[in-house]
Write a protein that holds these residues in place. Sequence first.
Motif, PDB file in Angstrom:
ATOM      1  N   SER A   1      -8.951   1.787  -5.044  1.00  0.00           N
ATOM      2  CA  SER A   1      -8.589   0.314  -3.983  1.00  0.00           C
ATOM      3  C   SER A   1      -7.407   0.327  -2.978  1.00  0.00           C
ATOM      4  CB  SER A   1      -7.925   0.477  -5.437  1.00  0.00           C
ATOM      5  OG  SER A   1      -8.940  -0.557  -6.427  1.00  0.00           O
ATOM      6  N   TYR A   2      -7.453  -0.147  -2.544  1.00  0.00           N
ATOM      7  CA  TYR A   2      -5.959  -0.002  -1.788  1.00  0.00           C
ATOM      8  C   TYR A   2      -4.447  -0.538  -1.705  1.00  0.00           C
ATOM      9  CZ  TYR A   2      -3.979  -0.518   3.663  1.00  0.00           C
ATOM     10  OH  TYR A   2      -3.020  -1.075   4.855  1.00  0.00           O
ATOM     11  N   THR A   3      -4.868  -1.014  -2.830  1.00  0.00           N
ATOM     12  CA  THR A   3      -3.200  -1.203  -3.449  1.00  0.00           C
ATOM     13  C   THR A   3      -2.752  -1.046  -4.628  1.00  0.00           C
ATOM     14  OG1 THR A   3      -3.267  -3.769  -3.598  1.00  0.00           O
ATOM     15  CG2 THR A   3      -1.973  -2.857  -1.269  1.00  0.00           C
ATOM     16  N   LYS A   4      -1.771  -0.883  -4.970  1.00  0.00           N
ATOM     17  CA  LYS A   4      -1.913  -0.820  -7.058  1.00  0.00           C
ATOM     18  C   LYS A   4      -2.810  -2.570  -7.426  1.00  0.00           C
ATOM     19  CE  LYS A   4       1.767   1.862  -6.855  1.00  0.00           C
ATOM     20  NZ  LYS A   4       3.390   1.599  -7.323  1.00  0.00           N
ATOM     21  N   LEU A   5      -2.852  -2.990  -7.393  1.00  0.00           N
ATOM     22  CA  LEU A   5      -2.768  -4.601  -7.431  1.00  0.00           C
ATOM     23  C   LEU A   5      -4.169  -4.992  -7.301  1.00  0.00           C
ATOM     24  CD1 LEU A   5      -1.642  -7.770  -8.103  1.00  0.00           C
ATOM     25  CD2 LEU A   5      -1.852  -8.267  -6.107  1.00  0.00           C
ATOM     26  N   ALA A   6      -4.878  -4.662  -6.498  1.00  0.00           N
ATOM     27  CA  ALA A   6      -6.598  -4.551  -6.086  1.00  0.00           C
ATOM     28  C   ALA A   6      -7.009  -3.453  -7.153  1.00  0.00           C
ATOM     29  CB  ALA A   6      -6.603  -4.098  -4.768  1.00  0.00           C
TER      30      ALA A   6
ATOM     31  N   ILE B   1      -3.231   9.230  -4.566  1.00  0.00           N
ATOM     32  CA  ILE B   1      -4.317   8.159  -4.950  1.00  0.00           C
ATOM     33  C   ILE B   1      -2.948   7.700  -5.709  1.00  0.00           C
ATOM     34  CG2 ILE B   1      -6.057   7.501  -6.949  1.00  0.00           C
ATOM     35  CD1 ILE B   1      -7.658   9.509  -5.961  1.00  0.00           C
ATOM     36  N   GLY B   2      -2.106   8.382  -6.284  1.00  0.00           N
ATOM     37  CA  GLY B   2      -1.456   7.577  -7.212  1.00  0.00           C
ATOM     38  C   GLY B   2      -0.984   7.787  -9.005  1.00  0.00           C
ATOM     39  N   LEU B   3      -0.371   7.991  -9.641  1.00  0.00           N
ATOM     40  CA  LEU B   3      -0.545   7.578 -11.352  1.00  0.00           C
ATOM     41  C   LEU B   3      -0.881   6.680 -11.495  1.00  0.00           C
ATOM     42  CD1 LEU B   3      -0.281   9.442 -13.388  1.00  0.00           C
ATOM     43  CD2 LEU B   3       1.782   8.556 -13.835  1.00  0.00           C
ATOM     44  N   PHE B   4      -0.840   5.293 -10.749  1.00  0.00           N
ATOM     45  CA  PHE B   4      -1.368   4.348 -11.198  1.00  0.00           C
ATOM     46  C   PHE B   4      -2.523   3.832 -11.085  1.00  0.00           C
ATOM     47  CE2 PHE B   4      -1.691  -0.789 -10.919  1.00  0.00           C
ATOM     48  CZ  PHE B   4      -1.164  -0.680 -11.577  1.00  0.00           C
ATOM     49  N   ARG B   5      -2.706   4.289 -10.192  1.00  0.00           N
ATOM     50  CA  ARG B   5      -3.939   4.371  -9.685  1.00  0.00           C
ATOM     51  C   ARG B   5      -5.451   5.190 -10.874  1.00  0.00           C
ATOM     52  NH1 ARG B   5      -5.430   3.448  -3.231  1.00  0.00           N
ATOM     53  NH2 ARG B   5      -4.059   5.105  -3.777  1.00  0.00           N
ATOM     54  N   ILE B   6      -4.630   6.175 -10.776  1.00  0.00           N
ATOM     55  CA  ILE B   6      -5.874   6.945 -11.401  1.00  0.00           C
ATOM     56  C   ILE B   6      -5.080   6.800 -13.090  1.00  0.00           C
ATOM     57  CG2 ILE B   6      -5.320   9.423 -13.171  1.00  0.00           C
ATOM     58  CD1 ILE B   6      -3.911  10.674  -9.878  1.00  0.00           C
ATOM     59  N   VAL B   7      -4.515   6.482 -13.232  1.00  0.00           N
ATOM     60  CA  VAL B   7      -4.678   5.805 -15.014  1.00  0.00           C
ATOM     61  C   VAL B   7      -5.465   4.912 -15.259  1.00  0.00           C
ATOM     62  CG1 VAL B   7      -3.292   4.662 -16.806  1.00  0.00           C
ATOM     63  CG2 VAL B   7      -2.815   6.982 -15.695  1.00  0.00           C
ATOM     64  N   THR B   8      -5.364   3.539 -14.185  1.00  0.00           N
ATOM     65  CA  THR B   8      -6.214   1.851 -14.176  1.00  0.00           C
ATOM     66  C   THR B   8      -7.518   2.700 -14.225  1.00  0.00           C
ATOM     67  OG1 THR B   8      -4.410   1.042 -13.082  1.00  0.00           O
ATOM     68  CG2 THR B   8      -6.094   0.062 -12.883  1.00  0.00           C
ATOM     69  N   ALA B   9      -7.993   3.485 -13.327  1.00  0.00           N
ATOM     70  CA  ALA B   9      -9.886   3.663 -12.517  1.00  0.00           C
ATOM     71  C   ALA B   9      -9.918   4.455 -14.139  1.00  0.00           C
ATOM     72  CB  ALA B   9      -9.472   4.651 -12.093  1.00  0.00           C
ATOM     73  N   ILE B  10      -9.717   5.381 -14.459  1.00  0.00           N
ATOM     74  CA  ILE B  10     -10.074   6.190 -16.270  1.00  0.00           C
ATOM     75  C   ILE B  10     -10.099   4.604 -17.162  1.00  0.00           C
ATOM     76  CG2 ILE B  10      -9.187   7.962 -17.594  1.00  0.00           C
ATOM     77  CD1 ILE B  10      -8.117   9.589 -15.832  1.00  0.00           C
ATOM     78  N   PHE B  11      -8.975   4.728 -17.732  1.00  0.00           N
ATOM     79  CA  PHE B  11      -9.572   3.512 -18.452  1.00  0.00           C
ATOM     80  C   PHE B  11      -9.888   1.852 -18.019  1.00  0.00           C
ATOM     81  CE2 PHE B  11      -5.578   6.314 -19.783  1.00  0.00           C
ATOM     82  CZ  PHE B  11      -6.003   6.871 -20.935  1.00  0.00           C
ATOM     83  N   GLY B  12      -9.601   1.748 -17.507  1.00  0.00           N
ATOM     84  CA  GLY B  12     -10.120   0.133 -16.507  1.00  0.00           C
ATOM     85  C   GLY B  12     -11.618   0.992 -16.378  1.00  0.00           C
ATOM     86  N   GLY B  13     -11.791   1.819 -15.816  1.00  0.00           N
ATOM     87  CA  GLY B  13     -13.313   1.973 -15.983  1.00  0.00           C
ATOM     88  C   GLY B  13     -14.018   2.359 -17.593  1.00  0.00           C
TER      89      GLY B  13
ATOM     90  N   PRO C   1       0.997  -1.711  -0.135  1.00  0.00           N
ATOM     91  CA  PRO C   1      -0.309  -0.033   0.463  1.00  0.00           C
ATOM     92  C   PRO C   1       0.693   1.277   0.116  1.00  0.00           C
ATOM     93  CG  PRO C   1       0.019  -1.493   2.241  1.00  0.00           C
ATOM     94  CD  PRO C   1       0.972  -2.271   1.192  1.00  0.00           C
ATOM     95  N   GLU C   2       0.429   2.643  -0.034  1.00  0.00           N
ATOM     96  CA  GLU C   2       1.054   3.051  -0.057  1.00  0.00           C
ATOM     97  C   GLU C   2       0.940   3.835   0.573  1.00  0.00           C
ATOM     98  OE1 GLU C   2       1.650   5.908  -3.286  1.00  0.00           O
ATOM     99  OE2 GLU C   2       0.845   4.011  -4.809  1.00  0.00           O
ATOM    100  N   LYS C   3       2.350   4.501   1.045  1.00  0.00           N
ATOM    101  CA  LYS C   3       2.868   5.169   2.946  1.00  0.00           C
ATOM    102  C   LYS C   3       1.820   6.111   2.782  1.00  0.00           C
ATOM    103  CE  LYS C   3       8.218   3.957   2.191  1.00  0.00           C
ATOM    104  NZ  LYS C   3       8.855   4.240   1.932  1.00  0.00           N
ATOM    105  N   LYS C   4       1.600   7.016   2.309  1.00  0.00           N
ATOM    106  CA  LYS C   4       0.574   8.266   2.702  1.00  0.00           C
ATOM    107  C   LYS C   4      -0.756   7.405   2.076  1.00  0.00           C
ATOM    108  CE  LYS C   4       4.344  11.668   3.087  1.00  0.00           C
ATOM    109  NZ  LYS C   4       4.842  13.118   2.611  1.00  0.00           N
ATOM    110  N   GLY C   5      -1.543   8.173   2.690  1.00  0.00           N
ATOM    111  CA  GLY C   5      -2.743   7.776   2.359  1.00  0.00           C
ATOM    112  C   GLY C   5      -4.265   8.663   1.101  1.00  0.00           C
ATOM    113  N   ARG C   6      -3.316   9.940   1.238  1.00  0.00           N
ATOM    114  CA  ARG C   6      -3.752  11.345   1.007  1.00  0.00           C
ATOM    115  C   ARG C   6      -3.250  11.111  -0.670  1.00  0.00           C
ATOM    116  NH1 ARG C   6      -1.765  15.843   5.063  1.00  0.00           N
ATOM    117  NH2 ARG C   6      -3.767  15.102   6.485  1.00  0.00           N
TER     118      ARG C   6
END
Length: 100
Positions: free
Chosen positions: A75-80, A19-31, A12-17
């Motif tokens: 998601s909690y992690t990049k894998l999730a 989101i991270g670029l990987f999760r943003i790109v995954t969310a946009i194109f995956g969604g 998981p990310e060290k700071k919960g504040r």
Amino acid sequence: MIKNIYKSLSTPEKKGRKIGLFRIVTAIFGGLLVSYLGMTLVAFLVPLPIEETAVISIMFNTFIWALASTWIALSYTKLAALLKTLIPTLVFSFALYALY
């Protein structure tokens, strides 16, 4: 090498504040991918003429895209996030392949 990639994705990310670029790109194109495949599946399953079903699918596509993107981004992690993209995509793809 694969163990390192798995460890990097499942940590998981060290700071919960942030989101991270990987999760943003995954969310946009995956969604987007999940919503389009889901709406195409709905168009095949609803027993209406294809013109009416297409209009219903287009109207609900933006709502489903927003829901799927939010679900993936939280998601909690990049894998999730990656699994939340891949599993529905594969399920909808196989269902469409079976129906078509």
